[in-house]
Design a protein around this motif. Structure first.
Motif, PDB file in Angstrom:
ATOM      1  N   LEU A 129       1.235  -3.885  14.268  1.00  0.00           N
ATOM      2  CA  LEU A 129       1.775  -4.859  13.314  1.00  0.00           C
ATOM      3  C   LEU A 129       1.481  -4.378  11.887  1.00  0.00           C
ATOM      4  N   VAL A 130       2.540  -4.269  11.086  1.00  0.00           N
ATOM      5  CA  VAL A 130       2.408  -3.825   9.699  1.00  0.00           C
ATOM      6  C   VAL A 130       2.663  -5.022   8.773  1.00  0.00           C
ATOM      7  N   VAL A 131       1.657  -5.397   8.000  1.00  0.00           N
ATOM      8  CA  VAL A 131       1.758  -6.572   7.136  1.00  0.00           C
ATOM      9  C   VAL A 131       1.650  -6.160   5.666  1.00  0.00           C
ATOM     10  N   ASP A 132       2.690  -6.425   4.902  1.00  0.00           N
ATOM     11  CA  ASP A 132       2.666  -6.154   3.460  1.00  0.00           C
ATOM     12  C   ASP A 132       3.784  -6.967   2.839  1.00  0.00           C
ATOM     13  N   ASP A 133       3.559  -7.535   1.648  1.00  0.00           N
ATOM     14  CA  ASP A 133       4.640  -8.293   1.011  1.00  0.00           C
ATOM     15  C   ASP A 133       5.699  -7.369   0.428  1.00  0.00           C
ATOM     16  N   SER A 134       5.409  -6.084   0.309  1.00  0.00           N
ATOM     17  CA  SER A 134       6.413  -5.151  -0.193  1.00  0.00           C
ATOM     18  C   SER A 134       7.182  -4.519   0.966  1.00  0.00           C
ATOM     19  N   VAL A 135       8.514  -4.693   0.960  1.00  0.00           N
ATOM     20  CA  VAL A 135       9.370  -4.065   1.972  1.00  0.00           C
ATOM     21  C   VAL A 135       9.254  -2.547   1.893  1.00  0.00           C
ATOM     22  N   THR A 136       9.164  -2.047   0.658  1.00  0.00           N
ATOM     23  CA  THR A 136       9.046  -0.601   0.446  1.00  0.00           C
ATOM     24  C   THR A 136       7.806  -0.056   1.145  1.00  0.00           C
ATOM     25  N   MET A 137       6.697  -0.747   0.934  1.00  0.00           N
ATOM     26  CA  MET A 137       5.450  -0.284   1.518  1.00  0.00           C
ATOM     27  C   MET A 137       5.532  -0.339   3.041  1.00  0.00           C
ATOM     28  N   ARG A 138       6.131  -1.409   3.566  1.00  0.00           N
ATOM     29  CA  ARG A 138       6.270  -1.499   5.029  1.00  0.00           C
ATOM     30  C   ARG A 138       7.128  -0.349   5.539  1.00  0.00           C
TER      31      ARG A 138
END
Ligand SMILES: [Mg+2]
Lengths: 160, 119
Positions: free
Chosen positions: B4-13
């Motif tokens: 599971l990858v959690v980040d508010d940035s779509v770019t970072m995900r």
């Protein structure tokens, strides 16, 4: 020891662009901004709030520059300032302000980061947190310029 | 392995997910904040999470996981711009297994993922 409040941000730009995007950027002479208009078409801005250091930092990019950086960073091309490109600009400013924070922490100065905000449009207005002088620092990767804006307030009454 | 990858940035995900995919991880789920992450925990075997996010930040999300009988033993890597010693210590104290400071390169990410899942 006199503290340089600008250099941690410069270092963070070099580091973010090198590590995350894979590009070497160069820096030009800083100047004081005379108005609230940006030089770019898309700007990410983020606030810092600390007992000693407060303010805001923005990264502003002409459209052509950010599309090139997007392609390099994500490995896909973009032809407009899409929500993905806007998100990347927000994350870049986040990494720069966070990177500077790490360097400041070593000097005993700390601040909280706000969530980045992104504004688009030709020659748009950017409001910094305070009506303090805004230092603009031009950067360039190949033929792609972009600018960092820093507006800092030192709250001297508080102990850092 | 389900990650599971959690980040508010779509770019970072996107960057994290592309790196994981290129290294053979193919069961990947993502979330934009801690609340969304908690709703997508089923079957997850490794969590990569940002710290600064709206709605529910990464540290609160980690605390929630650690209080859950079901999820408390799932390894967690925090990937964040918060690189200060105090922050790293705080995250480790809350049960984060590994810590990556943004900006990071792909090799660092994959190396920490490997180390974390091999114990
Ligand atoms: Mg974030």
């Amino acid at each position: 020891m006199k503290i340089d409040y600008i250099n941690p941000f410069n270092n963070a730009v070099f580091n973010a662009m090198d590590t995350m995007v894979g590009i070497q950027v160069s820096r030009d002479k800083p100047y004081l901004k005379k108005d609230n208009y940006t030089t770019g078409d898309i700007t990410g801005i983020m606030g810092m709030a600390g007992n000693y250091l407060s303010g805001s930092v923005a990264l502003t990019f002409p459209e052509q520059s950010i599309l090139k950086i997007y392609e390099k960073m994500i490995g896909e091309s973009a032809d407009s300032l899409s929500s993905e490109v806007q998100d990347m600009v927000g994350e870049l400013v986040n990494i720069v302000v966070g990177g500077a924070k790490t360097e400041f922490t070593e000097l005993g100065i700390s601040y909280q980061l706000s969530i980045p905000m992104v504004v688009t449009g030709p020659k748009h207005v950017i409001k910094h947190k305070y009506e303090n002088p805004i230092i603009a620092i031009p950067f360039k990767w190949e033929n792609n310029p972009f600018t960092m804006e820093i507006s800092i307030k030192l709250l001297s009454q508080a102990k850092k | 392995m389900k990650v599971l990858v959690v980040d508010d940035s779509v770019t970072m995900r996107r960057i994290i997910i592309n790196s994981l995919k290129s290294s053979g991880y193919d069961d990947l789920v993502e979330a934009g904040d801690g609340i969304e992450a908690l709703a997508n925990m089923e079957g997850v075997e490794l969590v990569l999470t940002d710290w600064n996010m709206p709605n529910m930040d990464g540290l609160t999300f980690v605390k929630e996981l650690k209080q859950s009988d079901v999820y408390k033993d799932i390894p967690i890597i925090m990937i964040t711009t918060e690189g200060g010693k105090g922050e790293v210590i705080e995250a480790l104290k809350q049960g984060v297994n590994n810590y990556i400071v943004k900006p990071f390169d792909k090799d660092t990410l994959l190396d920490k993922v490997k180390k974390t899942i091999s114990g």
